[in-house]
Write a protein that holds these residues in place. Structure first.
Motif, short mmCIF file in Angstrom:
data_model
loop_
_atom_site.label_atom_id
_atom_site.label_comp_id
_atom_site.label_asym_id
_atom_site.label_seq_id
_atom_site.Cartn_x
_atom_site.Cartn_y
_atom_site.Cartn_z
N ASP A 94 0.84 -1.20 0.00
CA ASP A 94 0.00 0.00 0.00
C ASP A 94 0.88 1.25 0.00
O ASP A 94 2.02 1.23 0.47
CB ASP A 94 -0.93 0.02 1.21
CG ASP A 94 -0.17 0.10 2.53
OD1 ASP A 94 0.56 -0.86 2.87
OD2 ASP A 94 -0.27 1.13 3.22
N GLU A 95 0.33 2.33 -0.53
CA GLU A 95 1.10 3.57 -0.69
C GLU A 95 1.61 4.10 0.64
O GLU A 95 2.80 4.42 0.78
CB GLU A 95 0.24 4.63 -1.38
CG GLU A 95 0.98 5.94 -1.62
CD GLU A 95 0.06 7.04 -2.11
OE1 GLU A 95 0.24 7.49 -3.25
OE2 GLU A 95 -0.85 7.44 -1.33
N GLU B 157 1.24 9.85 -12.56
CA GLU B 157 1.74 8.93 -13.57
C GLU B 157 0.85 7.69 -13.68
O GLU B 157 1.10 6.81 -14.49
CB GLU B 157 3.17 8.48 -13.23
CG GLU B 157 4.20 9.58 -13.20
CD GLU B 157 5.59 9.05 -12.89
OE1 GLU B 157 5.84 7.84 -13.10
OE2 GLU B 157 6.45 9.84 -12.46
N GLY B 158 -0.16 7.64 -12.83
CA GLY B 158 -1.06 6.49 -12.84
C GLY B 158 -0.57 5.33 -12.00
O GLY B 158 -1.02 4.19 -12.18
N THR B 159 0.34 5.60 -11.08
CA THR B 159 0.86 4.55 -10.21
C THR B 159 1.00 5.12 -8.80
O THR B 159 0.61 6.25 -8.53
CB THR B 159 2.21 4.03 -10.71
OG1 THR B 159 2.62 2.90 -9.92
CG2 THR B 159 3.30 5.09 -10.64
N ASN B 160 1.49 4.31 -7.87
CA ASN B 160 1.83 4.84 -6.55
C ASN B 160 3.19 4.30 -6.16
O ASN B 160 3.76 3.42 -6.84
CB ASN B 160 0.75 4.50 -5.50
CG ASN B 160 0.63 3.02 -5.21
OD1 ASN B 160 1.61 2.33 -4.96
ND2 ASN B 160 -0.60 2.51 -5.22
N VAL B 161 3.73 4.82 -5.09
CA VAL B 161 5.11 4.49 -4.73
C VAL B 161 5.30 3.00 -4.43
O VAL B 161 6.35 2.43 -4.72
CB VAL B 161 5.60 5.38 -3.56
CG1 VAL B 161 4.89 5.02 -2.26
CG2 VAL B 161 7.12 5.29 -3.41
N ALA B 162 4.26 2.36 -3.90
CA ALA B 162 4.38 0.93 -3.61
C ALA B 162 4.45 0.12 -4.92
O ALA B 162 5.32 -0.74 -5.08
CB ALA B 162 3.21 0.45 -2.76
N GLN B 163 3.54 0.42 -5.82
CA GLN B 163 3.56 -0.27 -7.12
C GLN B 163 4.88 -0.01 -7.84
O GLN B 163 5.44 -0.91 -8.49
CB GLN B 163 2.39 0.21 -7.97
CG GLN B 163 1.03 -0.18 -7.44
CD GLN B 163 -0.10 0.56 -8.15
OE1 GLN B 163 0.08 1.64 -8.70
NE2 GLN B 163 -1.30 -0.02 -8.11
N PHE B 164 5.38 1.20 -7.72
CA PHE B 164 6.61 1.56 -8.40
C PHE B 164 7.79 0.76 -7.86
O PHE B 164 8.58 0.20 -8.62
CB PHE B 164 6.87 3.07 -8.25
CG PHE B 164 7.96 3.58 -9.14
CD1 PHE B 164 7.72 3.85 -10.47
CD2 PHE B 164 9.24 3.79 -8.64
CE1 PHE B 164 8.72 4.32 -11.30
CE2 PHE B 164 10.25 4.26 -9.46
CZ PHE B 164 10.00 4.53 -10.80
N VAL B 165 7.91 0.68 -6.54
CA VAL B 165 9.00 -0.09 -5.93
C VAL B 165 8.90 -1.56 -6.34
O VAL B 165 9.90 -2.18 -6.72
CB VAL B 165 9.00 0.06 -4.39
CG1 VAL B 165 9.98 -0.92 -3.75
CG2 VAL B 165 9.35 1.50 -4.00
N TRP B 166 7.70 -2.11 -6.29
CA TRP B 166 7.52 -3.52 -6.65
C TRP B 166 7.81 -3.80 -8.12
O TRP B 166 8.13 -4.93 -8.49
CB TRP B 166 6.12 -3.99 -6.28
CG TRP B 166 6.01 -4.39 -4.84
CD1 TRP B 166 5.64 -3.60 -3.80
CD2 TRP B 166 6.33 -5.66 -4.28
NE1 TRP B 166 5.70 -4.30 -2.62
CE2 TRP B 166 6.12 -5.57 -2.88
CE3 TRP B 166 6.77 -6.87 -4.82
CZ2 TRP B 166 6.34 -6.65 -2.02
CZ3 TRP B 166 6.97 -7.95 -3.96
CH2 TRP B 166 6.76 -7.83 -2.59
N SER B 167 7.74 -2.78 -8.96
CA SER B 167 8.03 -2.99 -10.38
C SER B 167 9.51 -3.30 -10.61
O SER B 167 9.89 -3.72 -11.70
CB SER B 167 7.61 -1.76 -11.20
OG SER B 167 8.49 -0.67 -11.01
N PHE B 168 10.33 -3.13 -9.57
CA PHE B 168 11.76 -3.45 -9.67
C PHE B 168 12.09 -4.79 -9.01
O PHE B 168 13.26 -5.10 -8.77
CB PHE B 168 12.59 -2.32 -9.05
CG PHE B 168 12.56 -1.06 -9.87
CD1 PHE B 168 13.54 -0.80 -10.80
CD2 PHE B 168 11.52 -0.15 -9.72
CE1 PHE B 168 13.51 0.35 -11.58
CE2 PHE B 168 11.47 1.01 -10.50
CZ PHE B 168 12.47 1.25 -11.43
N GLN B 169 11.07 -5.58 -8.75
CA GLN B 169 11.30 -6.92 -8.19
C GLN B 169 12.13 -7.75 -9.17
O GLN B 169 11.80 -7.83 -10.36
CB GLN B 169 9.96 -7.62 -7.94
CG GLN B 169 10.11 -9.01 -7.36
CD GLN B 169 8.75 -9.70 -7.18
OE1 GLN B 169 7.70 -9.08 -7.31
NE2 GLN B 169 8.77 -10.98 -6.88
#
Length: 200
Positions: free
Chosen positions: A41-42, A120-132
């Motif tokens: 969550d954000e 940008e249509g995202t949040n910081v949690a989704q953004f961090v997880w995109s680098f998994q």
């Protein structure tokens, strides 16, 4: 000559933990209940990002000691409320906090960057997880635990482009560890695989 313990330590409860979580009650409780569990969550990710930023150059135990006071000072790390703060000067005299002007200001800066990320249509949690990464480390001893990765380097660079501060690649790797994006629990410790993100 003192030999540093590098591998898992089995406690009186029969559970194996990494050396950093084996002796101190505060660190043990954090390890047993929070560290490495998925944060998606954000607000939760924003808080962890801020805490990791505060930790730069300090011990994680100190951050845990001051977490309640930091939460109070920063409105429970609600990004909208923190972004609306027009000054951190009143926090500099509060001994319950980390009284570092740049770190306190970074929380506000990062809150504003967090809000901008929504556009940008995202949040910081989704953004961090995109680098998994595709794989997670499988360290047997602490000396095998990475302190950074190609993914944390890219994450740090992308966050800096978006206005975040105190988000270097080592700090971002620690964030990825603490929020379950990677699992650096030592093989054989009782929390290895506990996140459900990675196999044991």
């Amino acid at each position: 000559m003192t030999t540093l313990i590098d591998g898992p330590v089995t406690g009186a409860d029969g559970l194996a933990r990494p050396p950093w979580a084996a002796q101190d009650e505060l660190l043990r409780a954090y390890y047993d209940t929070e560290w490495g569990m998925p944060v998606r969550d954000e607000r939760g990710m924003f808080e962890r990002l801020c805490l990791e930023s505060f930790q730069v150059g300090l011990s994680w135990r100190l951050i845990l000691q001051k977490r309640t006071a930091l939460r109070k000072a920063f409105y429970g790390f609600d990004p909208d409320s923190v972004a609306a703060m027009d000054s951190i000067e009143h926090l500099l005299d509060d001994a319950a906090l980390i009284r570092n002007r740049r770190k306190l200001a970074a929380a506000v800066t990062n809150a504003r960057a967090t809000l901008a990320m929504r556009e940008e249509g995202t949040n910081v949690a989704q953004f961090v997880w995109s680098f998994q990464p595709d794989e997670t480390p499988a360290p047997v001893v602490m000396s095998e635990v990475p302190t950074r990765s190609p993914e944390s380097e890219r994450l740090a660079a992308e966050l800096k482009k978006r206005g975040f501060t105190f988000v270097g690649p080592v700090t971002m790797y620690a964030l990825m560890e603490s929020t379950g994006v990677v699992d650096t629990n030592l093989v054989g410790t009782w929390r290895r695989g506990a996140s459900g993100v990675w196999p044991v």
